[in-house]
Design an enzyme around this catalytic site. Sequence first.
Site, PDB file in Angstrom:
ATOM      1  N   ASP A  23      -1.598  -0.789   5.804  1.00  0.00           N
ATOM      2  CA  ASP A  23      -1.891  -0.322   7.150  1.00  0.00           C
ATOM      3  C   ASP A  23      -3.363  -0.050   7.375  1.00  0.00           C
ATOM      4  O   ASP A  23      -3.794   0.097   8.505  1.00  0.00           O
ATOM      5  CB  ASP A  23      -1.111   0.949   7.429  1.00  0.00           C
ATOM      6  CG  ASP A  23      -1.628   2.103   6.606  1.00  0.00           C
ATOM      7  OD1 ASP A  23      -1.945   1.858   5.429  1.00  0.00           O
ATOM      8  OD2 ASP A  23      -1.729   3.217   7.122  1.00  0.00           O
ATOM      9  N   THR A  78      -2.117   1.516  -4.932  1.00  0.00           N
ATOM     10  CA  THR A  78      -2.547   2.664  -4.154  1.00  0.00           C
ATOM     11  C   THR A  78      -3.850   3.221  -4.697  1.00  0.00           C
ATOM     12  O   THR A  78      -4.181   3.038  -5.862  1.00  0.00           O
ATOM     13  CB  THR A  78      -1.465   3.756  -4.153  1.00  0.00           C
ATOM     14  OG1 THR A  78      -1.982   4.898  -3.515  1.00  0.00           O
ATOM     15  CG2 THR A  78      -1.031   4.103  -5.560  1.00  0.00           C
ATOM     16  N   GLY A  79      -4.541   3.877  -3.844  1.00  0.00           N
ATOM     17  CA  GLY A  79      -5.749   4.540  -4.287  1.00  0.00           C
ATOM     18  C   GLY A  79      -5.464   5.937  -4.799  1.00  0.00           C
ATOM     19  O   GLY A  79      -6.356   6.626  -5.294  1.00  0.00           O
ATOM     20  N   ASP A  80      -4.219   6.346  -4.712  1.00  0.00           N
ATOM     21  CA  ASP A  80      -3.850   7.695  -5.122  1.00  0.00           C
ATOM     22  C   ASP A  80      -3.961   7.902  -6.614  1.00  0.00           C
ATOM     23  O   ASP A  80      -4.013   6.956  -7.373  1.00  0.00           O
ATOM     24  CB  ASP A  80      -2.399   7.946  -4.737  1.00  0.00           C
ATOM     25  CG  ASP A  80      -2.325   8.808  -3.521  1.00  0.00           C
ATOM     26  OD1 ASP A  80      -3.159   9.718  -3.412  1.00  0.00           O
ATOM     27  OD2 ASP A  80      -1.444   8.549  -2.685  1.00  0.00           O
ATOM     28  N   GLU A 133      -6.213  18.151   5.968  1.00  0.00           N
ATOM     29  CA  GLU A 133      -6.998  19.252   6.492  1.00  0.00           C
ATOM     30  C   GLU A 133      -6.288  19.908   7.668  1.00  0.00           C
ATOM     31  O   GLU A 133      -6.188  21.126   7.764  1.00  0.00           O
ATOM     32  CB  GLU A 133      -8.377  18.747   6.933  1.00  0.00           C
ATOM     33  CG  GLU A 133      -9.442  19.385   6.141  1.00  0.00           C
ATOM     34  CD  GLU A 133     -10.826  19.126   6.673  1.00  0.00           C
ATOM     35  OE1 GLU A 133     -10.984  18.382   7.655  1.00  0.00           O
ATOM     36  OE2 GLU A 133     -11.748  19.704   6.100  1.00  0.00           O
ATOM     37  N   LYS A 168      -7.095  -4.617  -5.267  1.00  0.00           N
ATOM     38  CA  LYS A 168      -5.815  -4.957  -4.650  1.00  0.00           C
ATOM     39  C   LYS A 168      -5.727  -6.464  -4.436  1.00  0.00           C
ATOM     40  O   LYS A 168      -4.727  -7.104  -4.745  1.00  0.00           O
ATOM     41  CB  LYS A 168      -5.676  -4.256  -3.299  1.00  0.00           C
ATOM     42  CG  LYS A 168      -5.436  -2.767  -3.394  1.00  0.00           C
ATOM     43  CD  LYS A 168      -5.168  -2.188  -2.014  1.00  0.00           C
ATOM     44  CE  LYS A 168      -4.917  -0.688  -2.094  1.00  0.00           C
ATOM     45  NZ  LYS A 168      -4.511  -0.115  -0.821  1.00  0.00           N
ATOM     46  N   ARG A 228      -5.159   4.299  -8.125  1.00  0.00           N
ATOM     47  CA  ARG A 228      -6.613   4.406  -8.130  1.00  0.00           C
ATOM     48  C   ARG A 228      -7.277   3.042  -8.098  1.00  0.00           C
ATOM     49  O   ARG A 228      -8.221   2.775  -8.824  1.00  0.00           O
ATOM     50  CB  ARG A 228      -7.103   5.156  -9.375  1.00  0.00           C
ATOM     51  CG  ARG A 228      -6.392   6.414  -9.658  1.00  0.00           C
ATOM     52  CD  ARG A 228      -7.356   7.514  -9.915  1.00  0.00           C
ATOM     53  NE  ARG A 228      -7.037   8.603  -9.013  1.00  0.00           N
ATOM     54  CZ  ARG A 228      -7.926   9.419  -8.499  1.00  0.00           C
ATOM     55  NH1 ARG A 228      -9.180   9.271  -8.768  1.00  0.00           N
ATOM     56  NH2 ARG A 228      -7.567  10.375  -7.698  1.00  0.00           N
ATOM     57  N   PHE A 276     -18.408  17.372   2.070  1.00  0.00           N
ATOM     58  CA  PHE A 276     -17.545  16.677   1.124  1.00  0.00           C
ATOM     59  C   PHE A 276     -18.171  15.343   0.758  1.00  0.00           C
ATOM     60  O   PHE A 276     -18.805  14.693   1.583  1.00  0.00           O
ATOM     61  CB  PHE A 276     -16.195  16.413   1.777  1.00  0.00           C
ATOM     62  CG  PHE A 276     -15.333  15.502   0.997  1.00  0.00           C
ATOM     63  CD1 PHE A 276     -14.519  16.010  -0.007  1.00  0.00           C
ATOM     64  CD2 PHE A 276     -15.342  14.137   1.207  1.00  0.00           C
ATOM     65  CE1 PHE A 276     -13.735  15.183  -0.756  1.00  0.00           C
ATOM     66  CE2 PHE A 276     -14.568  13.292   0.455  1.00  0.00           C
ATOM     67  CZ  PHE A 276     -13.749  13.821  -0.529  1.00  0.00           C
ATOM     68  N   ASP A 311       0.870  -1.152   0.000  1.00  0.00           N
ATOM     69  CA  ASP A 311       0.000   0.000   0.000  1.00  0.00           C
ATOM     70  C   ASP A 311       0.918   1.217   0.000  1.00  0.00           C
ATOM     71  O   ASP A 311       2.113   1.104   0.276  1.00  0.00           O
ATOM     72  CB  ASP A 311      -0.842  -0.063   1.276  1.00  0.00           C
ATOM     73  CG  ASP A 311      -1.685   1.158   1.439  1.00  0.00           C
ATOM     74  OD1 ASP A 311      -2.234   1.618   0.432  1.00  0.00           O
ATOM     75  OD2 ASP A 311      -1.789   1.647   2.573  1.00  0.00           O
TER      76      ASP A 311
END
Lengths: 1135, 384
Positions: A797, A666-668, A488, A777, A771, A529, A384
């Site tokens: 994690d 990754t989800g990035d 944030e 995964k 993404r 959001f 991850d």
Amino acid sequence: WRMDWKRDQLEAGRFIKRHCLSFLYKACVLFCFQNNAIKTSKYNFFTFLPMNLFEQFQRAANAYFLFLLFLQLIPQISSLAWYTTVVPLALVLSMTGVKDAIDDMYRHNNDKKVNNQPVLVVKEEKWMNIKVGDIIKLQNNSSVTVSTLFPCNLVSFGFSGETNLKVKQALTVTSNLGDNLEKLTTFKGEVRCEPPNNRLDEFTGILIYEGEKHALNNENILLRGCTIRNTDWCYGLVIYAGHDTKLMQNSGKNIFKRTSIDHLMNILVFWIFLFLVGMCSILAIGHGIWQTQNGYYFQIYLPSEETVNSPGVSAFLVFWSYIIILNTVVPISLYVSVEIIRLANSFYINWDRKMFYIPNDTPAQARTTTLNEELGQIQYVFSDKTGTLTQNIMIFNKCSINGQSYGDIYNMTGQKMEITEETEKVDFSYNKLADPKFSFYDETLVEAVKKGDTMVHLFFLSLSLCHTVMSEEKVEGELVYQAQSPDEGALVTAARNFGFVFRSRTSETITVVEMGVTKVYELLAILDFSNVRKRMSVIVQTPEGKMMLFCKGADTIIWELLHPSCIPLQDVTMGHLDEFASDGLRTLAVAFRELDEKVFQSWSRKHYEASTSMEDREEKLGLVYEEIEKDMMLLGATAIEDKLQDGVPETIATLIKANINMWVLTGDKQETAVNIGYSCNMLSDDMNEVFVIDAKETRNKMKPGSLLGTDPVTDLLTRTEMKTFIVPKEVANGSYGLVIDGHSLAHALEENVELELLRTACMCKSVICCRVTPLQKAQVVELVKKYKHVATLAIGDGANDVNMIKAAHIGVGISGQEGMQAMLASDFSFAQFQFLKRLLLVHGRWSYIRMCKFLRYFFYKNFAFTLVHFWYGFFSGFSAQTVYDEWFIAFYNLIYTSLPVLAMSLFDQDVNDLWSLRFPELYEPGQCNLYFNKKEFVKCILYGIYSSLVLFFITYGSTYNSVQSNGKDISDYQSFALIVQTSLLVLVTVQMGLETAYWTAVNQFFIWSSLTLYFSLMFLLYSDGLCLLFPHTFKFMGTARNTLILPQVWLTILLTVALCALPVIVYKFLRMEFQPTKVEKIRWYPRSPFYLRASSRRSAYAFAHQQGFGALITSGKNVKSRAPFGFGDNYSFHT
Amino acid sequence: MACLFRGVVLGGLVPFAAGPLSPQNSKFLPKPMSHQESQEMKSNNCQGLPSRMPDNTAFQQQQLPAWRPSLTARAVLPGFFTTGVFFLSMGILLILSAKSVKEIEITYTDICSNCSKLRENASNFYKECTCSISFFIPEKMPGNVYMYYKLYNFYQNYRRYIISRNNRQLLGEDITNVENCAPFQRVSNDIPIAPCGAIANSMFNDTILLSYYPNSSTRINVPLLSSDITWWTDKHVKFQNPKSSNLASAFAGTVKPPYWRKPVYQLDQGNPENNGFLNSDFIVWMRVAALPTFKKLYRRIHRIQQFADGLPAGNYSLDISYNFPVTLFKGEKGVVLSTVMWSGGKNFFLGIAYTTTGAVTWLAAFSMTAVHLKLKKKKAFFQC
């Protein structure tokens, strides 16, 4: 009165509460709700023995030995005294039993501790007595012990270990009850909810109160295992207790994983079993022949038994007798020893100080103790990104305000300078409320703030208003922010330091200290959001009375909502954003809009309608939000650094050198992922090419011709059945990297092209999937597992990594950052990604080597031991006569030879840990399964056969026709047995010495004490006293005394050992001369020009790398699904 | 205390290497100081240790000091040469020793074929059959000379045969205890057999007398001793007569084994001490042989008169009272006269095996040296 309430409540509640559940569950629940007492223990004092024995005999090995024991009770078959099987079996059973008992005691204690925690159930009560339907009071900072639905107050909470707080809110109807005990106790309502499950982020239910239905969802429920923050108290209704709680449901289910050595061992044991049957058949046939040729005539001295009237029957009985005698080829102690070794090696992981993370006080933990050697065979690591490679700590790094970029520093000549430890930080002393930990280097921004630049002020004001952070101020001036997402928090902290301090909030107001002046803004609305909207806005009324809307969100989204007049500014800002992104920073755009009073009023009405509608609330609200979030003015953009964890690039480089394929899932978004890829050494500038997405073309470039039918692999692919097939290793013509995003992956994972993906990806040095959803995964891991048949490891994690962790052969959880779900699902856990290299290259490698050495030795020693019986059969009329004393058979595996091999498998190291890490190449033999495979097994079997031949025939030769020097007997059966067994024991001990590479004091002690023990036991068992007491059990009286003083006996032993050990030494020596292994090369030729890696620690992102991957397009849905909490979710532009 | 220990071991990261060639001592690779270690250093004061920090013991950190032997040419080659020398010399010594043993074997199954035939029929059980065999000893047999009987194809090591005895009975404690003695536990009228079991029942019962002919007319009986032919432990611990003033009464209530001619208390009529379970021939027989061909000590030559220095060369004869049937199971029997050396009887096996092993070890040592020297040059250019 509590009872009253309960009765009323439960009568109603119980029946209706779960009436939407399955029928079966309802029937059960009707009478037996779980109370909160948790019972993880298995046995109690009385049930232990029967239950434990029953469980143990369910294991094939133990059952097999029980069967042998029964065989031994048949007098015609019994070829061994009962104790030869009973002693080992009893020892094995009692050892396992003791281990189970200790485990269970530990669980009992744990249960007791947990169950007796005090809790406030309106009246003080113990934890375990809580029942579903009780109302309990929770206080600040206390941990929640049941899943409660809570009717009062607003609470934020976090799972222990989780840094992010989540906001939870009571329903308005119930929050009115307040702290009024009387009202609470008389509260009557019904709850219907879903049956207990393990989904931590989902809950649906209905509360029926005063005839009205109120929907319950995840934001109304507190889960067991979390801690209450930011509220003095809250009351809650218990809806799941004990094992029904989501946490327990989650922790209970563990998939049983087995290592590849386990599988191999099972196959080998099966082979051995066939071998055993084969041997016994040969001997039985031999017996039949012997009976007809010799035994029949020998009947004058040994009449055959009445029941055994033909050679055939006799042969049949002998078959079973030999099964008993030769059963030691599959020794019962094998499985126990393997367990012990694995357990000990797991303890080493727990004890390792170099995997202990001091800041968190977190030691590494081997949660599964049966997978150690698999750690030495890993070929694919799936990682991850966020929280694993990166720290999940966000730092406000740069920003662009009104077309001006801030954050970089330049020297006199206008050259960009790198930020190092020495670079001077900006002085925030003008601001008393500044956070001292915050650092920023660009003076110009402070100057701009001080000058009073309106746009800059507005920018920071918007940062200090538009968020969902909570502040805590226990000591005057010491603000602590609790943010749902770290980005944030970073933004609000930045605003605070530059002089726009967000101080406190109520549900209607936000207090901000603006450049030293306290101002109270009225909070009119928060535009939430969501994953679709990818932005959030607040509408506030300034103290001056102006209506303002502040918005921040993903750049691409904001662009579309801007006023056309912003286009020039937008272009400039876009340029800055490209720059930021290429530095691996996360960006957000910030905009604002001044609102007209009337516009707001009309919108406000619509907003109210939408927010109270019962159907499609989300959608309607979204539409309403869109109405007002338009024609905004761009303020600028922020850039936040996602810091890499310590040592990540070095770790990845080491793993890649160890021939481990590193895949990041990754989800990035793509560019962030690619940047992280560069910064942690996965992608590098000297790669021939980094491909993005298109699989087919890619493979053609890497291995020209591989798309043609003539390519052997393609050919194989078309010819072989898909499911059962292993993709062979292919080598690319250079070094490549692959980046693929979730959309493409979704297509690529389809049945017909998944092999394309796999072949392409496996030829790349590193693969980055961005993404991707948690499910994807796991799919990727499964794909590799399915077609490559290699050991995989997944490390992560967060909750989104749980699938992947469970799917991989070995799951590793990073404990600390994102909560404990990943850790709970994992097999190993530790605090930092960098420990992975130690886990694999040191612990894994050692465990693997030790296990292999152990197995090789173990099979060898038992074959050498057992096969002597086989040869003896040819000289004893195939009568199932043992060669050894029965006591020797009983003790051989358990006492005489167990300790040295145990010491070796606990302590052996071919090279020490620093060298294992310095030369990752040493990891490769494990990946290729070189140390223990079928070939190695056959080798040690052949060697065992050779040894048994030597053992038998050397003793045969030296005692045949020979006498003692005083003319007395030496060729008698007992002397013969003693010579063979002593030679055997000395031989296997010497062999052990040859195998041991690392002689600690313990090894020495065990080896010498085993030999001493053998000889002293020999004299004890063959002593006068025992013989006089039990002349049938101790028949060998005097043999040791008469035999072991003879020179020719010792010469025989020496010859046997020499004939077995010398060839091994020659073989080892020549192999080392001709084909030294990597370890030997490293140990023997330290002068050879090994390249040494400079171990300088680079700060993350210090690399220069190629720029740009086209336009920075953020497309697609954010895949990490997190149900929104309260008024706003974390801005999950990260995973 | 714990803190002290921690400090000590940390400083003691060094001791886990030994031997000049072990990598840890190599000067060429600086020992890296990992990040963790430096962290540890900093926080190694007693107060600052986090609570869950594992103990810093050499065992838990897997840094026990150890010796790491390795098969270097420097250790292996000299070792092989030495081993070779030892084995060769030992082998020659053993061969010489075995060679100096004088041994004569006379197989008499065929020579006494009429007796053999007679014994094939069980009905001739009580018929005497004697057989005389003359032979010539060409060389003097010096020192102690032992007389053995040798049996071929007799499976004393057959499992059911081996277990068919009762050690408790042989201890003289309870002579009616015939457990485990199947198929010779009791005779038909339920009286226990003493000594019971297949081994005892099949006891070798030929009598062998040796005569010496110093010249054609004189015949001298070679004096034979039946004492001290058993293991001391057998005679004094494992076999005991039942306690009684009179042996015959001690064995009252039992019968002799079916194949025996005389009861156990009358085995040696010449020597009352040599009777019952303590009869030496019986004890020797009861120590079963490991292999189907075996010889057992029968008598020692009493070294008196002419035989003080052993058996002189010359003509001899054996007078055998042939009782033990062997042809029924295709067996053979013989008499062996033999001297002994420190290494035992006339057995060349160990000597030859040692010599061969020594020679092969030398051969291996030479070829390994050659290989090593040849590859050594290559190694100079070794690149990883």
